[in-house]
Design a protein around this motif. Structure first.
Motif, PDB file in Angstrom:
ATOM      1  N   ASP A   1      -2.466  -1.480  -2.780  1.00 35.91           N
ATOM      2  CA  ASP A   1      -1.984  -1.789  -4.118  1.00 35.91           C
ATOM      3  C   ASP A   1      -2.321  -3.232  -4.508  1.00 35.91           C
ATOM      4  OD1 ASP A   1      -0.775  -1.364  -6.497  1.00 35.91           O
ATOM      5  OD2 ASP A   1       1.271  -1.676  -5.768  1.00 35.91           O
TER       6      ASP A   1
ATOM      7  N   GLU B   1     -12.436   5.675   2.808  1.00 37.09           N
ATOM      8  CA  GLU B   1     -10.986   5.529   2.965  1.00 37.09           C
ATOM      9  C   GLU B   1     -10.617   4.070   2.692  1.00 37.09           C
ATOM     10  OE1 GLU B   1      -8.908   7.949   3.770  1.00 37.09           O
ATOM     11  OE2 GLU B   1      -9.829   9.347   5.169  1.00 37.09           O
ATOM     12  N   SER B   2      -9.350   3.861   2.271  1.00 37.94           N
ATOM     13  CA  SER B   2      -8.866   2.483   2.107  1.00 37.94           C
ATOM     14  C   SER B   2      -8.473   1.942   3.471  1.00 37.94           C
ATOM     15  CB  SER B   2      -7.652   2.455   1.184  1.00 37.94           C
ATOM     16  OG  SER B   2      -8.016   2.938  -0.075  1.00 37.94           O
TER      17      SER B   2
ATOM     18  N   PHE C   1       0.855  -1.182   0.000  1.00 40.26           N
ATOM     19  CA  PHE C   1       0.000   0.000   0.000  1.00 40.26           C
ATOM     20  C   PHE C   1       0.891   1.232   0.000  1.00 40.26           C
ATOM     21  CE2 PHE C   1       0.874   0.940   4.439  1.00 40.26           C
ATOM     22  CZ  PHE C   1       1.191  -0.311   4.953  1.00 40.26           C
TER      23      PHE C   1
ATOM     24  N   ASP D   1      -3.260   5.384   2.211  1.00 37.42           N
ATOM     25  CA  ASP D   1      -3.659   6.143   1.030  1.00 37.42           C
ATOM     26  C   ASP D   1      -4.295   5.231  -0.014  1.00 37.42           C
ATOM     27  OD1 ASP D   1      -3.057   8.605   1.918  1.00 37.42           O
ATOM     28  OD2 ASP D   1      -1.040   8.678   1.066  1.00 37.42           O
ATOM     29  N   ASN D   2      -3.517   4.225  -0.447  1.00 39.25           N
ATOM     30  CA  ASN D   2      -3.996   3.328  -1.484  1.00 39.25           C
ATOM     31  C   ASN D   2      -3.521   1.908  -1.210  1.00 39.25           C
ATOM     32  OD1 ASN D   2      -5.577   4.467  -3.640  1.00 39.25           O
ATOM     33  ND2 ASN D   2      -3.806   5.849  -3.921  1.00 39.25           N
TER      34      ASN D   2
ATOM     35  N   ARG E   1     -13.151  -0.748   2.003  1.00 42.21           N
ATOM     36  CA  ARG E   1     -13.268   0.706   1.845  1.00 42.21           C
ATOM     37  C   ARG E   1     -14.393   1.137   2.766  1.00 42.21           C
ATOM     38  NH1 ARG E   1     -10.470   3.313  -1.762  1.00 42.21           N
ATOM     39  NH2 ARG E   1     -11.902   5.057  -1.982  1.00 42.21           N
TER      40      ARG E   1
END
Lengths: 455, 154
Positions: free
Chosen positions: A121, A101-102, A35, A118-119, A54
């Motif tokens: 992956d 949010e992730s 991530f 944030d993300n 999420r």
């Protein structure tokens, strides 16, 4: 013959070697979820990740630490949600209240909680052998919380140590420690406060004085390579040696990177005549320094006698110094190989200083000590950190042994010296060791570190 | 423990086991121990007296004890009966006696007490003050740990 057999052999080895190498690269035994936080890539061991989600609309909890975003209802289970970016003081984009949010749902021991990143992956499979240890200069996150670094498909991932970060107590007990402007997440558990203070301290030192850091680092590596612990017992020597070391190494790297360098650093530590019979000159010094004794029996304790050279030397010395006394030496070492050779040591003529000749006899294989000398010594396979069954000693000979123990063990053994000695007992330490405990008086002789109890 | 005592025990254990059990007998790395230690299930103990004080403890699990007893008696024993116990006791006696004989030849005077055997689950020996030498022996019939604690009479 040789030429013939050598050629196919090399042929055979080469492909096998290459195969080994390939296998090492290919073997995937570690999977991590990757991530990003503030544009950098991170990974967490997949075994700690329960699921990903999420989510938004976290319920705010008043008075919680700043990085706790609130609690969340995960299909009926209430879990706390932690914002990793706030935790690590990274910039994060402020989203609207309804935005999702992730979320990584982590499980550490029995405890489940959510972590905002944030993300998220993907899952990356890697070989655990290729994980590199973290480097202390990493900025964003305290190294303590980093398991390692891995390169995969051209990207570098920082693998977080989730157990360290959140366990062993629950995230509700995670607090931040505000100290000198450094804010770091910390886990509050039984042994943590002290350890933390230490870490906190060393962290500050890192930034302020680089010189002291090197010396602290050398101390660490000395213990790691040689189990040599710098304590008040040998600090004076260390400080002096450290200055010397700077001179010797000049522009070169001061740190000890391998066993050989640690050996080199310790070169000047050892007492005269280590691993050999004491020389005439050293014997004379000791003869002059040893005080008179009143008793008829002389009990001697010699922990860490190694192969027994110093024990035999001492036995001969005591026979000269106190011809009337009945000497008994308890010599022990925890190295089985060294100590098992000690009782039957054989010397070549050239190795033996003349003064020992009267105590030795020529055998078939070389010179050995007289039975009368050997009868005075008990060589024991024994670890001094276990209970020491020695009778109260008149003399304790322990050169360059105490230093090679952890600080706590040093204290314990020195306390044991105190307990297992009589009043006016003599304690002989290594030449670079200074007794830090009270109640013993130093005998001022050059080249010898000798103490007398209660004098 | 005095260095001179180590070899006789190691050799005696090896020789006797090799002789009575046959097959592959290997000795593990020797080490020192002073904490309380769990007993695997069957423990035979022989006391030592004379110029020294101490004891030798032979420790093994039940399956190994049965297997060793079966091999020594030449019949198949499956329950922990008197015969099995007597056999293990005898093994302990043989090893200790041979070690003491070797020590006698080296000039050390030891006396033995008659061996005793303990069996049971979750047993623990705890005499924290005594440092013991552990001689792990790996036989074809299972593992036997010989735990020797001898102290010079001061």
């Amino acid at each position: 013959m040789n030429g013939q057999s050598a050629e196919p052999a090399t042929n055979r080895i080469a492909p096998q070697h290459a195969e080994d190498k390939k296998e090492r690269v290919d073997k995937i035994d570690y999977k991590m979820v990757t991530f990003s936080l503030a544009g950098k890539e991170y990974g967490i061991d997949i075994m700690n990740v329960k699921e990903i989600a999420r989510a938004g609309k976290f319920t705010y909890v008043p008075n919680a630490a700043p990085f706790v975003r609130g609690v969340y209802n995960l299909r009926g289970d209430i879990i706390s949600v932690i914002d990793l970016r706030t935790m690590f003081h990274l910039p994060s984009e402020r989203k609207g209240d309804d935005a999702l949010e992730s979320l990584l749902i982590l499980r550490v021991d029995e405890h489940v909680f959510g972590v905002i990143v944030d993300n998220i992956d993907k899952v990356v499979g890697i070989s655990s052998a290729s994980i590199q240890p973290p480097h202390p200069i990493f900025g964003d996150i305290n190294v303590k919380y980093i398991k390692g670094i891995i390169e995969n498909a051209g990207k570098l991932y920082i693998i977080l140590n989730v157990e360290k970060l959140f366990a062993p107590k629950k995230s509700a007990e995670v607090k931040t420690i505000v100290d000198g402007g450094l804010r770091k997440p910390a886990i509050v558990d039984d042994q943590a406060p002290e350890e933390l203070a230490k870490i906190e301290l060393s962290y500050q030192e890192q930034q302020e004085t680089s010189g002291d850091l090197t010396s602290a680092f050398i101390k660490e590596t000395l213990f790691a390579f040689k189990r040599f612990a710098v304590t008040p017992l040998n600090e004076a020597w260390f400080d002096q040696r450290y200055e010397e070391w700077k001179q010797v190494r000049k522009a070169m790297d001061l740190q000890l990177k391998e066993q050989g360098e640690a050996d080199q650093f310790l070169e000047t530590f050892f007492s005269p005549c280590t691993s050999q019979l004491w020389t005439e000159q050293y014997m004379k010094q000791l003869l002059a320094a040893l005080p008179d004794v009143s008793g008829k029996n002389l009990n001697v304790w010699n922990p860490g006698c190694g192969k027994g050279y110093e024990t035999y030397s001492l036995a001969c010395l005591l026979k000269q110094r106190y011809p009337e006394a009945r000497v008994k030496i308890w010599a022990n070492d925890s190295d089985l190989l060294s100590i098992s050779m000690a009782p039957n040591m054989v010397f070549m003529v050239d190795d033996v200083p003349d003064l020992y000749k009267e105590f030795m006899i020529k055998g078939r294989n070389g010179w050995t000590f007289l039975q009368a000398v050997r009868d005075t010594i008990f060589f024991e396979f024994h670890d001094v950190l276990n209970t020491n069954p020695v009778p109260p000693a008149d003399l304790i000979l322990c050169r360059d042994t105490v230093s090679f123990m952890s600080a706590i063990d040093q204290k314990r053994l020195l306390a044991d010296f105190n307990e297992k000695s009589k009043n006016k007992s003599v304690l002989l330490l290594g030449v670079n060791e200074k007794l830090p405990t009270a109640g013993w008086k130093a005998v001022p002789v050059d080249g010898i570190s000798m103490y007398i109890k209660g004098a | 423990m005095r260095v001179e005592y180590i070899n006789p025990f190691v050799e005696a254990a090896f020789n006797v086991m090799k002789e009575v059990l046959g097959g592959d007998v290997r000795r593990g790395e020797l080490y020192l121990k002073s904490t309380s230690m769990p007993v695997m299930g069957v423990a035979a103990i022989v006391g030592l007296a004379g110029g020294v004080e101490g004891r030798v403890l032979f420790d093994m699990d039940k399956a190994s004890a049965l297997s060793i007893a079966s091999a020594m008696n030449g019949e198949d024993l499956t329950v922990m009966d008197d015969l099995v116990k007597a056999t293990i006791t005898e093994l302990a006696n043989m090893i200790t006696a041979q070690a003491v004989t070797k020590l006698h030849e080296l000039g050390f005077q030891f006396d033995l007490t008659p061996p005793a055997i303990f069996t049971g689950d979750n047993m623990e020996v705890s005499n924290q003050d005594v440092e013991a030498l552990i001689v792990p022996m790996e036989t074809g019939h299972g593992k036997v740990e010989i735990n020797v604690a001898i102290r010079e009479r001061a």
